[in-house]
Design a protein around this motif. Structure first.
Motif, PDB file in Angstrom:
ATOM      1  N   GLU A  83       0.786  -1.196  -0.145  1.00 29.48           N
ATOM      2  CA  GLU A  83      -0.278   0.122   0.101  1.00 29.48           C
ATOM      3  C   GLU A  83       0.915   1.123  -0.072  1.00 29.48           C
ATOM      4  O   GLU A  83       0.553   2.277  -0.304  1.00 29.48           O
ATOM      5  CB  GLU A  83      -0.833   0.010   1.339  1.00 29.48           C
ATOM      6  N   ALA A  84       2.108   1.012   0.375  1.00 26.73           N
ATOM      7  CA  ALA A  84       3.027   2.373   0.329  1.00 26.73           C
ATOM      8  C   ALA A  84       3.012   2.998  -1.027  1.00 26.73           C
ATOM      9  O   ALA A  84       3.358   2.330  -2.182  1.00 26.73           O
ATOM     10  CB  ALA A  84       4.209   1.760   0.813  1.00 26.73           C
ATOM     11  N   PRO A  85       3.361   4.196  -1.165  1.00 26.43           N
ATOM     12  CA  PRO A  85       3.696   4.922  -2.395  1.00 26.43           C
ATOM     13  C   PRO A  85       4.996   4.503  -2.792  1.00 26.43           C
ATOM     14  O   PRO A  85       5.881   4.322  -1.953  1.00 26.43           O
ATOM     15  CB  PRO A  85       3.509   6.337  -1.972  1.00 26.43           C
ATOM     16  N   TYR A  86       5.187   4.746  -4.227  1.00 27.57           N
ATOM     17  CA  TYR A  86       6.581   4.026  -4.797  1.00 27.57           C
ATOM     18  C   TYR A  86       7.021   5.216  -5.848  1.00 27.57           C
ATOM     19  O   TYR A  86       6.253   5.948  -6.591  1.00 27.57           O
ATOM     20  CB  TYR A  86       6.418   2.917  -5.360  1.00 27.57           C
ATOM     21  N   ILE A  87       8.291   5.181  -6.393  1.00 25.18           N
ATOM     22  CA  ILE A  87       8.948   5.894  -7.137  1.00 25.18           C
ATOM     23  C   ILE A  87       8.413   5.199  -8.629  1.00 25.18           C
ATOM     24  O   ILE A  87       8.628   4.065  -8.742  1.00 25.18           O
ATOM     25  CB  ILE A  87      10.409   6.070  -7.145  1.00 25.18           C
ATOM     26  N   VAL A  88       7.779   6.120  -9.283  1.00 27.01           N
ATOM     27  CA  VAL A  88       7.327   5.223 -10.719  1.00 27.01           C
ATOM     28  C   VAL A  88       8.310   5.893 -11.842  1.00 27.01           C
ATOM     29  O   VAL A  88       8.233   5.376 -13.118  1.00 27.01           O
ATOM     30  CB  VAL A  88       5.795   5.770 -10.977  1.00 27.01           C
ATOM     31  N   GLY A  89       8.821   7.066 -11.781  1.00 26.69           N
ATOM     32  CA  GLY A  89       9.521   7.466 -12.740  1.00 26.69           C
ATOM     33  C   GLY A  89      10.552   8.897 -12.361  1.00 26.69           C
ATOM     34  O   GLY A  89      10.490   9.236 -11.241  1.00 26.69           O
ATOM     35  N   SER A  90      11.435   9.379 -13.285  1.00 25.77           N
ATOM     36  CA  SER A  90      12.186  10.557 -13.098  1.00 25.77           C
ATOM     37  C   SER A  90      12.180  11.516 -14.101  1.00 25.77           C
ATOM     38  O   SER A  90      11.634  11.249 -15.275  1.00 25.77           O
ATOM     39  CB  SER A  90      13.495  10.020 -13.001  1.00 25.77           C
ATOM     40  N   ASP A  91      12.364  12.602 -13.805  1.00 28.28           N
ATOM     41  CA  ASP A  91      12.437  13.745 -14.913  1.00 28.28           C
ATOM     42  C   ASP A  91      13.331  13.508 -16.169  1.00 28.28           C
ATOM     43  O   ASP A  91      13.184  14.286 -17.159  1.00 28.28           O
ATOM     44  CB  ASP A  91      12.528  15.350 -14.361  1.00 28.28           C
ATOM     45  N   ASN A 122      19.637  14.673  -5.234  1.00 31.45           N
ATOM     46  CA  ASN A 122      19.155  15.697  -5.999  1.00 31.45           C
ATOM     47  C   ASN A 122      18.352  15.555  -7.337  1.00 31.45           C
ATOM     48  O   ASN A 122      17.798  16.461  -7.972  1.00 31.45           O
ATOM     49  CB  ASN A 122      20.385  16.958  -6.464  1.00 31.45           C
ATOM     50  N   ASN A 123      18.202  14.405  -7.475  1.00 32.97           N
ATOM     51  CA  ASN A 123      17.658  13.991  -8.804  1.00 32.97           C
ATOM     52  C   ASN A 123      16.012  14.264  -8.306  1.00 32.97           C
ATOM     53  O   ASN A 123      15.280  13.971  -7.068  1.00 32.97           O
ATOM     54  CB  ASN A 123      17.448  12.519  -9.060  1.00 32.97           C
ATOM     55  N   LYS A 124      15.220  14.434  -9.337  1.00 31.05           N
ATOM     56  CA  LYS A 124      13.788  14.705  -9.310  1.00 31.05           C
ATOM     57  C   LYS A 124      12.845  13.413  -9.483  1.00 31.05           C
ATOM     58  O   LYS A 124      13.379  12.722 -10.733  1.00 31.05           O
ATOM     59  CB  LYS A 124      13.145  15.831 -10.149  1.00 31.05           C
ATOM     60  N   VAL A 125      12.004  13.134  -8.813  1.00 40.51           N
ATOM     61  CA  VAL A 125      11.284  11.680  -9.028  1.00 40.51           C
ATOM     62  C   VAL A 125       9.846  12.146  -8.964  1.00 40.51           C
ATOM     63  O   VAL A 125       9.226  12.958  -8.234  1.00 40.51           O
ATOM     64  CB  VAL A 125      11.902  10.619  -7.857  1.00 40.51           C
ATOM     65  N   TYR A 126       9.158  11.134  -9.532  1.00 40.03           N
ATOM     66  CA  TYR A 126       7.615  11.079  -9.362  1.00 40.03           C
ATOM     67  C   TYR A 126       7.106   9.909  -8.636  1.00 40.03           C
ATOM     68  O   TYR A 126       7.658   8.777  -8.895  1.00 40.03           O
ATOM     69  CB  TYR A 126       7.135  11.085 -10.813  1.00 40.03           C
ATOM     70  N   VAL A 127       6.144  10.208  -7.570  1.00 41.70           N
ATOM     71  CA  VAL A 127       5.752   9.286  -6.930  1.00 41.70           C
ATOM     72  C   VAL A 127       4.293   8.698  -6.903  1.00 41.70           C
ATOM     73  O   VAL A 127       3.435   9.861  -7.213  1.00 41.70           O
ATOM     74  CB  VAL A 127       6.077   9.710  -5.317  1.00 41.70           C
ATOM     75  N   ARG A 128       3.805   7.820  -7.223  1.00 44.17           N
ATOM     76  CA  ARG A 128       2.452   7.309  -7.315  1.00 44.17           C
ATOM     77  C   ARG A 128       2.022   6.652  -5.813  1.00 44.17           C
ATOM     78  O   ARG A 128       2.850   5.777  -5.441  1.00 44.17           O
ATOM     79  CB  ARG A 128       2.415   6.157  -8.374  1.00 44.17           C
TER      80      ARG A 128
END
Length: 412
Positions: free
Chosen positions: A198-206, A215-221
């Motif tokens: 159920e925990a949110p996870y990293i789905v991608g990066s910019d 310092n990387n930007k990531v997207y969390v679903r």
């Protein structure tokens, strides 16, 4: 001055002197500090605490089977670097009986706090061993402030006041070597499969990188708590399975770094503020563990019988020894608590009896040639992190290598 006044003044002086000596024996109280997953190290509370008067502590009746070691010291002066467990081992065959033989001083707020320079002596009271405790200078006039006052008519009066002692909690010796578990307390954790899924996870990066760092930007679903900005990033580690039932008890997750949410949405945007290893797509965001950790651990026996197994070895391949960490398939659901002591047992296995008269055996009785050997005790562990179904323990003593699937039981 008449005789009655002189007797009254002397009586007051004696009473004040006794009170001053009693108050000077006071000690600082134990405290708890919070250790979170964000902390990189276990930082004990600093500063000093004034001595205070404490309510008398009732000493429980010790069991009758307490045995001292053959060559116990008549007197021991505590040194820097000692631990309470090591000191107890100098006096007792079974160190967990230390609280039972400790001669608690009703003047001391926390008798578990022992400092370098303290003097410990083993005596017998009604045939039972007791440890008495004395601090340097305790009971002497150096702990009393003496002032002469001149009253009306030139009458000289002597005023005695207790000298306030200040002792830093950092100076107290620990119950166990804190360095052995400091790194563990700050990072690893156990999580159920339901909570992990159920925990949110990293789905991608910019920038479409598969391996990410600081310092990387990531997207969390996934569902993000809008009241929380900072999360710890974890990766799925060992599966902790019960060897008796095959049930999944949880995951031992691996810390990878810290993420800061910069925009809430679907998906949310986050910045990796720091990383201790590479961050991968699919890594999960979990809130910081806010559970309290005692600054001092007090080893004690469980109230109930325990019958479990070692299911994982922390930072080891095949075996662990003194001051290393093992995981067992028992937790708070089985009545276990932080500080509980368990004995580890090496599995005895089987031996083939080559000397039995096989002519007397009937067909199918060949199994009688295999003899089950008894389990042999291999060490003592103390639980320092307890979850519902699993616990982490520090090996305090080992007489042989402690391996996965070794038994754990209440010491006898």
């Amino acid at each position: 001055m008449d005789i009655k006044a002189l007797r009254f003044s002397c009586g007051n002086i004696a009473l004040l002197l006794a009170s001053a000596i009693a108050l000077s024996a006071c000690s600082s109280t134990s405290t708890k500090q919070e250790i979170t997953e964000d902390d990189s190290a276990f930082t004990p509370q600093s500063g000093s605490i004034e001595a205070t008067q404490a309510a008398p502590v009732v000493t429980p009746t010790p069991p009758q089977n307490i045995q001292v070691v053959a060559d116990y010291p008549q007197e021991y002066i505590v040194k820097k670097g000692d631990t309470l467990w090591d000191i107890a081992s100098l006096f007792l065959r079974d160190p967990w009986y230390w609280p039972e033989i400790w001669q608690r001083n009703p003047q001391i707020a926390n008798p578990h706090l022992i400092y370098p320079g303290d003097i410990l002596t083993l005596i017998y009271v009604d045939g039972m061993p007791r440890i008495t405790h004395q601090r340097p200078g305790e009971g002497g006039t150096s702990d009393v402030i003496r002032r002469e006052l001149i009253g009306e008519g030139g009458t000289k009066r002597i005023k005695l006041s207790p000298r306030v002692h200040r002792q830093s909690l950092n100076e107290a010796i620990p119950s166990i070597p804190a360095d052995s578990i400091r790194q563990f307390l700050a990072r690893p954790r156990v999580i159920s499969s339901e909570a992990w899924n159920e925990a949110p996870y990293i789905v991608g990066s910019d920038d479409d990188h598969l391996i990410l760092g600081s310092n990387n930007k990531v997207y969390v679903r996934g569902e993000i708590d809008k009241e929380r900005v900072r999360y710890s990033v974890f990766r799925e580690g060992k599966r902790l399975e019960d060897p008796e039932t095959g049930d999944l008890l949880g995951f031992e997750v691996i810390y990878a770094g810290q993420a800061r949410i910069t925009r809430f949405g679907t998906p949310s945007t986050a910045i990796l503020d720091e990383t201790t290893r590479e961050v991968l797509l699919g890594d999960r965001l979990l809130p910081t563990d806010k559970g309290e950790i005692s600054q001092q651990y007090y080893p004690q026996l469980p109230m109930k019988e325990v019958n479990g197994q070692i299911i994982s070895l922390f930072d080891a391949i095949s075996s662990v020894a003194k001051y290393q960490i093992a995981v067992i398939n028992r937790g708070s659901n089985h009545g276990l608590e932080t500080g509980h002591l368990l004995a580890t047992y090496h599995y005895g296995g089987y031996a083939r009896d080559r000397f039995l008269d096989q002519t007397s055996l009937k067909r199918g009785d060949e199994t009688k040639l295999d003899i089950q050997l008894p389990n042999e005790r291999s060490g003592i562990m103390m639980l320092f992190k307890v979850y519902d179904q699993v616990s982490y323990g520090l090996i305090l003593k080992s007489t042989r290598a402690i391996k996965k699937h070794d038994r754990v039981e209440k010491p006898r």
